[in-house]
Scaffold this motif. Structure first.
Motif, PDB file in Angstrom:
ATOM      1  N   VAL A 161     -18.165  -4.693 -12.051  1.00 39.60           N
ATOM      2  CA  VAL A 161     -16.984  -4.484 -11.361  1.00 39.60           C
ATOM      3  C   VAL A 161     -15.831  -3.726 -12.266  1.00 39.60           C
ATOM      4  O   VAL A 161     -16.047  -3.962 -13.550  1.00 39.60           O
ATOM      5  N   TRP A 162     -15.156  -3.087 -11.813  1.00 42.14           N
ATOM      6  CA  TRP A 162     -13.886  -2.579 -12.877  1.00 42.14           C
ATOM      7  C   TRP A 162     -13.168  -3.663 -13.060  1.00 42.14           C
ATOM      8  O   TRP A 162     -12.764  -4.756 -12.086  1.00 42.14           O
ATOM      9  N   TYR A 163     -12.642  -3.990 -14.306  1.00 38.32           N
ATOM     10  CA  TYR A 163     -12.348  -5.324 -14.937  1.00 38.32           C
ATOM     11  C   TYR A 163     -10.707  -5.144 -15.030  1.00 38.32           C
ATOM     12  O   TYR A 163     -10.218  -3.952 -15.788  1.00 38.32           O
ATOM     13  N   GLY A 164      -9.811  -5.800 -14.237  1.00 40.49           N
ATOM     14  CA  GLY A 164      -8.543  -5.664 -13.973  1.00 40.49           C
ATOM     15  C   GLY A 164      -7.764  -5.645 -15.547  1.00 40.49           C
ATOM     16  O   GLY A 164      -6.714  -4.585 -15.953  1.00 40.49           O
ATOM     17  N   PRO A 165      -8.044  -6.422 -16.548  1.00 37.22           N
ATOM     18  CA  PRO A 165      -7.132  -6.346 -17.912  1.00 37.22           C
ATOM     19  C   PRO A 165      -7.203  -5.006 -18.396  1.00 37.22           C
ATOM     20  O   PRO A 165      -6.344  -4.496 -18.924  1.00 37.22           O
ATOM     21  N   ALA A 166      -8.376  -4.170 -18.441  1.00 37.56           N
ATOM     22  CA  ALA A 166      -8.487  -3.075 -19.073  1.00 37.56           C
ATOM     23  C   ALA A 166      -7.720  -2.030 -18.073  1.00 37.56           C
ATOM     24  O   ALA A 166      -6.991  -1.160 -18.887  1.00 37.56           O
ATOM     25  N   VAL A 167      -7.991  -2.022 -16.810  1.00 33.78           N
ATOM     26  CA  VAL A 167      -7.306  -1.094 -15.936  1.00 33.78           C
ATOM     27  C   VAL A 167      -5.582  -1.154 -16.031  1.00 33.78           C
ATOM     28  O   VAL A 167      -5.154  -0.202 -16.083  1.00 33.78           O
ATOM     29  N   LEU A 168      -5.000  -2.329 -16.351  1.00 31.14           N
ATOM     30  CA  LEU A 168      -3.868  -2.300 -16.357  1.00 31.14           C
ATOM     31  C   LEU A 168      -3.119  -2.286 -17.784  1.00 31.14           C
ATOM     32  O   LEU A 168      -2.199  -1.924 -17.922  1.00 31.14           O
ATOM     33  N   THR A 169      -4.118  -2.197 -18.658  1.00 23.72           N
ATOM     34  CA  THR A 169      -3.825  -2.082 -20.041  1.00 23.72           C
ATOM     35  C   THR A 169      -3.877  -0.598 -20.440  1.00 23.72           C
ATOM     36  O   THR A 169      -2.862  -0.022 -21.307  1.00 23.72           O
ATOM     37  N   GLU A 170      -5.029  -0.058 -20.198  1.00 23.54           N
ATOM     38  CA  GLU A 170      -5.217   1.304 -20.469  1.00 23.54           C
ATOM     39  C   GLU A 170      -4.879   2.417 -19.584  1.00 23.54           C
ATOM     40  O   GLU A 170      -4.469   3.510 -19.803  1.00 23.54           O
TER      41      GLU A 170
END
Length: 271
Positions: A161-170
């Motif tokens: 899956v797309w992982y939330g911490p990376a989506v919101l960080t980058e």
């Protein structure tokens, strides 16, 4: 498909007839540079590690069937489920090319949220972010329940899956991809819109397809809604649907998941 990221690439594949109604015609060209062989070996390695005796696999959202075909070549018996008729037609052609003596390969139409086969498997897989295309809580739970229903005792469920911490960080950003063969040239613009209160990114695709013989250009516009997940979410759904949480790691690399992990791979087992 090669997807938007902040100076990186990831992959997505939908489980929706509407989304790929036109796109399916150009899908294999768009992803001919995708490392299918390496991904199939990676998944086979996970199966060997977490369920060494596994021989049968159900793939949910099997797309054009390339992962399934490569896993069958490794000796697994693979059943693919795909909702898109255009992709299913492409995958069905692969069954004629399966090498005798290798694993069996079959495909069926179906929606991963509600399909029920009269058969169980050692492993269920959902690759290329199929689970991220299930954007509502109900759809995610339904997909997990489908996986659970089709697993033998001790069976495992592998998905990315797309992982939330990376989506919101980058944060996702606009990306352009160009690719061609001797007949067709494709240019695709991907523009993301982040919906942080819904854990979702709408990816607006604008695709130009040029026929190199006639120079005629076809234009396509589609929107793919992608859900990103956090580990506690996955753990909660795991418990609700009768699984046991086994492991998580970065897709392909095997590294621990974190704020730079766009693709997270989870492994669950029938409780």
């Amino acid at each position: 498909m090669a997807e938007i990221k902040n100076n990186r690439t990831t992959d997505t594949i939908p489980n929706s007839t509407a989304v790929f109604a036109d796109y399916a015609r150009y899908y294999d060209l768009l992803y001919r540079d995708k490392g299918y062989a390496a991904e199939a070996e990676y998944v086979a390695g996970l199966i060997r590690k977490f369920h060494p005796s596994a021989r049968s696999i159900l793939e949910l959202g099997s797309g054009t069937g390339i992962h399934a075909s490569l896993l069958a070549e490794k000796g697994f018996t693979v059943r693919g489920i795909e909702r898109s008729q255009e992709m299913l037609a492409r995958s069905m052609a692969l069954t004629e090319k399966t090498t005798p003596g290798h694993g069996q390969l079959t495909f069926s139409p179906g929606d991963i949220r509600d399909i029920r086969l009269n058969k169980t498997f050692d492993a269920v897989i959902a690759l290329f972010h199929v689970i991220s295309y299930q954007t509502t809580n109900e759809d995610v739970t339904a997909a997990f329940e489908t996986a659970r229903h089709h697993l033998k005792p001790g069976g495992i469920f592998i998905f990315d899956v797309w992982y939330g911490p990376a989506v919101l960080t980058e944060r996702p950003e606009v990306r352009i991809k160009r690719i061609a063969d001797d007949q067709t040239e494709i240019t695709r613009l991907a523009e993301p819109v982040l919906h942080p209160n819904e854990n979702k990114v709408d990816v607006h695709y604008h695709v130009f397809v040029r026929d190199l013989a006639t120079q005629a250009v076809a234009e396509l516009k589609e929107t793919h809604a992608m859900r990103y997940f956090f580990k506690p979410e996955i753990e909660r759904i795991t418990t609700q649907t009768g699984f046991q949480y086994l492991h998580a790691e970065e897709w392909l690399s095997g590294k621990a998941i974190g704020c730079d992990t766009w693709g997270a791979c989870f492994i669950l087992q029938v409780a």
